[in-house]
Design a protein around this motif. Structure first.
Motif, PDB file in Angstrom:
ATOM      1  N   LEU A 193     -72.415  18.054  36.913  1.00  0.00           N
ATOM      2  CA  LEU A 193     -73.695  18.477  36.343  1.00  0.00           C
ATOM      3  C   LEU A 193     -73.761  19.971  36.023  1.00  0.00           C
ATOM      4  CD1 LEU A 193     -76.435  16.492  38.323  1.00  0.00           C
ATOM      5  CD2 LEU A 193     -75.339  15.940  36.146  1.00  0.00           C
ATOM      6  N   ALA A 194     -72.810  20.742  36.486  1.00  0.00           N
ATOM      7  CA  ALA A 194     -72.871  22.192  36.281  1.00  0.00           C
ATOM      8  C   ALA A 194     -72.902  22.538  34.796  1.00  0.00           C
ATOM      9  CB  ALA A 194     -71.680  22.868  36.954  1.00  0.00           C
ATOM     10  N   LEU A 195     -73.760  23.488  34.441  1.00  0.00           N
ATOM     11  CA  LEU A 195     -73.876  23.962  33.066  1.00  0.00           C
ATOM     12  C   LEU A 195     -72.966  25.166  32.853  1.00  0.00           C
ATOM     13  CD1 LEU A 195     -77.717  23.567  32.756  1.00  0.00           C
ATOM     14  CD2 LEU A 195     -76.054  22.479  31.245  1.00  0.00           C
ATOM     15  N   THR A 196     -72.330  25.230  31.687  1.00  0.00           N
ATOM     16  CA  THR A 196     -71.462  26.353  31.346  1.00  0.00           C
ATOM     17  C   THR A 196     -71.969  26.994  30.050  1.00  0.00           C
ATOM     18  OG1 THR A 196     -69.935  25.078  29.966  1.00  0.00           O
ATOM     19  CG2 THR A 196     -69.534  25.068  32.354  1.00  0.00           C
ATOM     20  N   ARG A 197     -71.231  27.979  29.574  1.00  0.00           N
ATOM     21  CA  ARG A 197     -71.597  28.655  28.331  1.00  0.00           C
ATOM     22  C   ARG A 197     -71.071  27.918  27.092  1.00  0.00           C
ATOM     23  NH1 ARG A 197     -69.790  34.916  29.810  1.00  0.00           N
ATOM     24  NH2 ARG A 197     -70.988  35.109  31.755  1.00  0.00           N
ATOM     25  N   SER A 198     -70.278  26.894  27.279  1.00  0.00           N
ATOM     26  CA  SER A 198     -69.513  26.340  26.153  1.00  0.00           C
ATOM     27  C   SER A 198     -70.067  25.043  25.567  1.00  0.00           C
ATOM     28  CB  SER A 198     -68.060  26.108  26.601  1.00  0.00           C
ATOM     29  OG  SER A 198     -68.007  25.209  27.693  1.00  0.00           O
ATOM     30  N   GLY A 199     -71.297  24.646  25.942  1.00  0.00           N
ATOM     31  CA  GLY A 199     -71.811  23.366  25.468  1.00  0.00           C
ATOM     32  C   GLY A 199     -72.769  23.425  24.299  1.00  0.00           C
ATOM     33  N   ALA A 200     -73.038  24.607  23.755  1.00  0.00           N
ATOM     34  CA  ALA A 200     -73.980  24.729  22.639  1.00  0.00           C
ATOM     35  C   ALA A 200     -73.360  24.188  21.350  1.00  0.00           C
ATOM     36  CB  ALA A 200     -74.390  26.181  22.449  1.00  0.00           C
ATOM     37  N   ARG A 201     -74.176  23.488  20.563  1.00  0.00           N
ATOM     38  CA  ARG A 201     -73.715  22.916  19.298  1.00  0.00           C
ATOM     39  C   ARG A 201     -74.733  23.216  18.199  1.00  0.00           C
ATOM     40  NH1 ARG A 201     -70.087  23.052  22.102  1.00  0.00           N
ATOM     41  NH2 ARG A 201     -68.703  21.385  22.854  1.00  0.00           N
ATOM     42  N   SER A 202     -74.278  23.162  16.970  1.00  0.00           N
ATOM     43  CA  SER A 202     -75.149  23.419  15.822  1.00  0.00           C
ATOM     44  C   SER A 202     -76.381  22.518  15.873  1.00  0.00           C
ATOM     45  CB  SER A 202     -74.380  23.173  14.523  1.00  0.00           C
ATOM     46  OG  SER A 202     -75.214  23.360  13.398  1.00  0.00           O
TER      47      SER A 202
ATOM     48  N   LEU B  20     -72.261  33.577  24.934  1.00  0.00           N
ATOM     49  CA  LEU B  20     -72.483  32.136  24.913  1.00  0.00           C
ATOM     50  C   LEU B  20     -71.979  31.536  23.597  1.00  0.00           C
ATOM     51  CD1 LEU B  20     -75.549  30.234  26.254  1.00  0.00           C
ATOM     52  CD2 LEU B  20     -74.688  29.714  23.978  1.00  0.00           C
ATOM     53  N   CYS B  21     -72.270  32.220  22.492  1.00  0.00           N
ATOM     54  CA  CYS B  21     -71.828  31.712  21.192  1.00  0.00           C
ATOM     55  C   CYS B  21     -70.309  31.690  21.086  1.00  0.00           C
ATOM     56  CB  CYS B  21     -72.417  32.562  20.074  1.00  0.00           C
ATOM     57  SG  CYS B  21     -74.183  32.278  19.789  1.00  0.00           S
ATOM     58  N   LYS B  22     -69.644  32.720  21.577  1.00  0.00           N
ATOM     59  CA  LYS B  22     -68.182  32.748  21.526  1.00  0.00           C
ATOM     60  C   LYS B  22     -67.588  31.635  22.378  1.00  0.00           C
ATOM     61  CE  LYS B  22     -67.378  37.596  20.344  1.00  0.00           C
ATOM     62  NZ  LYS B  22     -66.777  38.894  20.786  1.00  0.00           N
ATOM     63  N   ALA B  23     -68.166  31.418  23.566  1.00  0.00           N
ATOM     64  CA  ALA B  23     -67.658  30.368  24.439  1.00  0.00           C
ATOM     65  C   ALA B  23     -67.827  28.987  23.807  1.00  0.00           C
ATOM     66  CB  ALA B  23     -68.360  30.422  25.791  1.00  0.00           C
ATOM     67  N   SER B  24     -68.931  28.803  23.047  1.00  0.00           N
ATOM     68  CA  SER B  24     -69.212  27.520  22.404  1.00  0.00           C
ATOM     69  C   SER B  24     -68.635  27.430  21.001  1.00  0.00           C
ATOM     70  CB  SER B  24     -70.732  27.296  22.337  1.00  0.00           C
ATOM     71  OG  SER B  24     -71.292  27.158  23.627  1.00  0.00           O
ATOM     72  N   ARG B  25     -68.081  28.540  20.493  1.00  0.00           N
ATOM     73  CA  ARG B  25     -67.512  28.606  19.143  1.00  0.00           C
ATOM     74  C   ARG B  25     -68.554  28.260  18.086  1.00  0.00           C
ATOM     75  NH1 ARG B  25     -61.414  25.989  20.014  1.00  0.00           N
ATOM     76  NH2 ARG B  25     -60.792  27.469  21.636  1.00  0.00           N
ATOM     77  N   VAL B  26     -69.693  28.916  18.200  1.00  0.00           N
ATOM     78  CA  VAL B  26     -70.793  28.701  17.261  1.00  0.00           C
ATOM     79  C   VAL B  26     -71.421  30.052  16.913  1.00  0.00           C
ATOM     80  CG1 VAL B  26     -71.341  26.375  18.077  1.00  0.00           C
ATOM     81  CG2 VAL B  26     -72.428  28.360  19.169  1.00  0.00           C
ATOM     82  N   GLY B  27     -72.360  30.018  15.966  1.00  0.00           N
ATOM     83  CA  GLY B  27     -73.179  31.173  15.651  1.00  0.00           C
ATOM     84  C   GLY B  27     -74.614  30.877  16.040  1.00  0.00           C
ATOM     85  N   ALA B  28     -75.518  31.792  15.713  1.00  0.00           N
ATOM     86  CA  ALA B  28     -76.924  31.588  16.063  1.00  0.00           C
ATOM     87  C   ALA B  28     -77.823  32.336  15.088  1.00  0.00           C
ATOM     88  CB  ALA B  28     -77.205  32.052  17.489  1.00  0.00           C
TER      89      ALA B  28
ATOM     90  N   GLU C 100     -76.097  27.674  15.159  1.00  0.00           N
ATOM     91  CA  GLU C 100     -75.578  27.356  13.828  1.00  0.00           C
ATOM     92  C   GLU C 100     -74.059  27.261  13.850  1.00  0.00           C
ATOM     93  OE1 GLU C 100     -78.687  29.359  10.699  1.00  0.00           O
ATOM     94  OE2 GLU C 100     -76.985  30.583  11.346  1.00  0.00           O
ATOM     95  N   ARG C 101     -73.511  26.632  12.819  1.00  0.00           N
ATOM     96  CA  ARG C 101     -72.065  26.639  12.656  1.00  0.00           C
ATOM     97  C   ARG C 101     -71.617  28.041  12.261  1.00  0.00           C
ATOM     98  NH1 ARG C 101     -73.320  21.574  10.303  1.00  0.00           N
ATOM     99  NH2 ARG C 101     -72.302  19.820  11.401  1.00  0.00           N
ATOM    100  N   GLY C 102     -70.371  28.334  12.500  1.00  0.00           N
ATOM    101  CA  GLY C 102     -69.840  29.622  12.089  1.00  0.00           C
ATOM    102  C   GLY C 102     -69.774  30.604  13.239  1.00  0.00           C
ATOM    103  N   GLU C 103     -69.862  31.899  12.899  1.00  0.00           N
ATOM    104  CA  GLU C 103     -69.759  32.954  13.886  1.00  0.00           C
ATOM    105  C   GLU C 103     -70.889  33.962  13.701  1.00  0.00           C
ATOM    106  OE1 GLU C 103     -65.977  34.756  13.404  1.00  0.00           O
ATOM    107  OE2 GLU C 103     -64.855  33.070  14.243  1.00  0.00           O
ATOM    108  N   GLY C 104     -71.163  34.723  14.731  1.00  0.00           N
ATOM    109  CA  GLY C 104     -72.131  35.809  14.646  1.00  0.00           C
ATOM    110  C   GLY C 104     -73.559  35.353  14.845  1.00  0.00           C
ATOM    111  N   ILE C 105     -74.435  36.337  15.047  1.00  0.00           N
ATOM    112  CA  ILE C 105     -75.859  36.077  15.284  1.00  0.00           C
ATOM    113  C   ILE C 105     -76.680  36.823  14.240  1.00  0.00           C
ATOM    114  CG2 ILE C 105     -77.760  36.297  16.930  1.00  0.00           C
ATOM    115  CD1 ILE C 105     -75.621  36.368  19.150  1.00  0.00           C
ATOM    116  N   THR C 106     -77.551  36.103  13.566  1.00  0.00           N
ATOM    117  CA  THR C 106     -78.435  36.687  12.557  1.00  0.00           C
ATOM    118  C   THR C 106     -79.857  36.741  13.099  1.00  0.00           C
ATOM    119  OG1 THR C 106     -77.086  35.828  10.739  1.00  0.00           O
ATOM    120  CG2 THR C 106     -79.358  36.450  10.224  1.00  0.00           C
ATOM    121  N   VAL C 107     -80.492  37.886  12.977  1.00  0.00           N
ATOM    122  CA  VAL C 107     -81.897  38.047  13.372  1.00  0.00           C
ATOM    123  C   VAL C 107     -82.748  38.053  12.115  1.00  0.00           C
ATOM    124  CG1 VAL C 107     -83.596  39.502  14.534  1.00  0.00           C
ATOM    125  CG2 VAL C 107     -81.249  39.370  15.418  1.00  0.00           C
TER     126      VAL C 107
END
Length: 349
Positions: free
Chosen positions: A157-166, A244-252, A320-327
């Motif tokens: 049940l432990a949560l990690t940084r790598s489970g985020a998805r688009s 978190l995004c790098k661990a999940s290989r996603v953007g935001a 989001e898919r991809g890399e980086g964080i947009t504000v």
């Protein structure tokens, strides 16, 4: 009741016994917290319950780096050193069980300073539901604190940084930047700035000196399988969300208007002598909030409403898919969010 120390302790055995009496502890062959043997032996012994696993984390808290013993209340040093370490157990959804304390002190700090430190640590221990199981003590020129915390969580049940998805929503707990504002105020006071010590000023300093830890929320999110990824906000949202995004290989993509920023009252402006602070930058880069940053799949959003402290949660963006964080600003302007939080090895002007 603990006898106050009017003079420094004479030897290490006295120091260890004083610490063990002052803190909620696991002593001798005392069952509980997953341990069979605690303080009083060369090593603590134990194992998690069947079907559970341990979560472990180690944290350093150093005079001159994380606090200044000459100006910080000793009880806040004790409280914060344990609370900030325990926050990393909450970040994976584990329930705190016990901790090991390595404490190195100058001889002159083993009297009333130590008593204040232990009072604060005992308060954090009770608040977080964690007990002392052992550690080490030594003499040094500057205060050095190292804490290893151990928590327990059901296997798988432990949560990690790598489970985020688009498509997953990004949430934070609490109001961000309050600890950073407290740090700004402490730095002014440490440099000898004249500021009237009022109840309002004490309230503004509290998030920095005595942070609240989201143990119940973290455990609930893991136990109910609502969150997909999680971590605590120790170094600042801009830095930690990037991790978190790098661990999940996603953007935001973040909505600037939805980030719950610190409010800067008149009392803070007066203490800072009119220095202008940007609440959004404090929220993004400030660090030491020890709130939780987590992502939630769309199908779990309704269940999230049952989370403890749900009214203090804010949806601030989307994975989001991809890399980086947009504000995204309220006027539609967009900019890239780079890590700007705490980094002990960063070269600073």
């Amino acid at each position: 009741m603990l006898t106050p120390l009017l003079t420094p302790l004479l030897n290490e055995d006295q120091l260890i016994e004083h610490i063990a009496k002052a803190l909620p502890s696991i002593r001798g062959a005392s069952a509980g917290a997953g341990l069979r043997i605690g303080i009083g032996h060369d090593a603590a012994l134990g194992a998690p319950r069947p079907g559970y696993e341990w979560a472990l984390h180690s944290d350093a808290f150093l005079d001159g780096i994380h606090f200044h013993a000459a100006t910080y209340p000793p009880d806040s040093v004790g409280f914060k050193s344990l609370a900030r370490a325990t926050s990393d157990l909450a970040a994976v959804g584990a329930s705190p069980r016990f901790f090991l304390l390595t404490l190195a002190l100058p001889a002159g700090r083993t009297g009333d300073w130590l008593d204040g430190f232990l009072r604060g640590m005992a308060r954090a221990s009770r608040a977080c539901g964690i007990r002392l199981a052992g550690g080490d003590t030594s003499k040094t020129n500057k205060i050095s604190i190292s804490i290893t915390v151990v928590g327990e969580i059901r296997r798988g049940l432990a949560l990690t940084r790598s489970g985020a998805r688009s498509g997953h929503r990004i949430y934070v707990s609490g109001r961000l930047g309050r600890a950073a504002l407290g740090l700004e105020l402490m730095n002014r006071l440490r440099r000898g700035a004249k500021a009237k010590r009022t109840a309002e000023l004490a309230r503004l300093l509290k998030p920095h000196l005595y942070p609240s830890i989201r143990v119940e929320l973290g455990s609930w999110l893991a136990e109910n399988r609502v969150a997909s990824a999680m971590m605590d906000l120790s170094d600042g949202l801009s830095t930690d969300l990037n991790r978190l995004c790098k661990a999940s290989r996603v953007g935001a993509r973040l909505d600037a208007a939805e980030v719950p920023c610190v409010k800067i009252p008149a009392a803070a402006s007066r203490a800072l002598r009119g220095r202008r602070l940007d609440p959004l930058r404090l929220a993004l880069d400030g660090g030491e909030d020890y709130e939780l940053l987590f992502t939630v799949p769309p199908q779990n959003l309704k269940r999230l409403q049952d989370a403890p402290g749900f009214e203090e949660l804010a949806a601030i963006g989307e994975v989001e898919r991809g890399e980086g964080i947009t504000v995204v600003e309220t006027d539609g302007r967009e900019w890239s969010l780079k890590p700007g939080g705490w980094d002990p090895f960063a070269v600073r002007p």
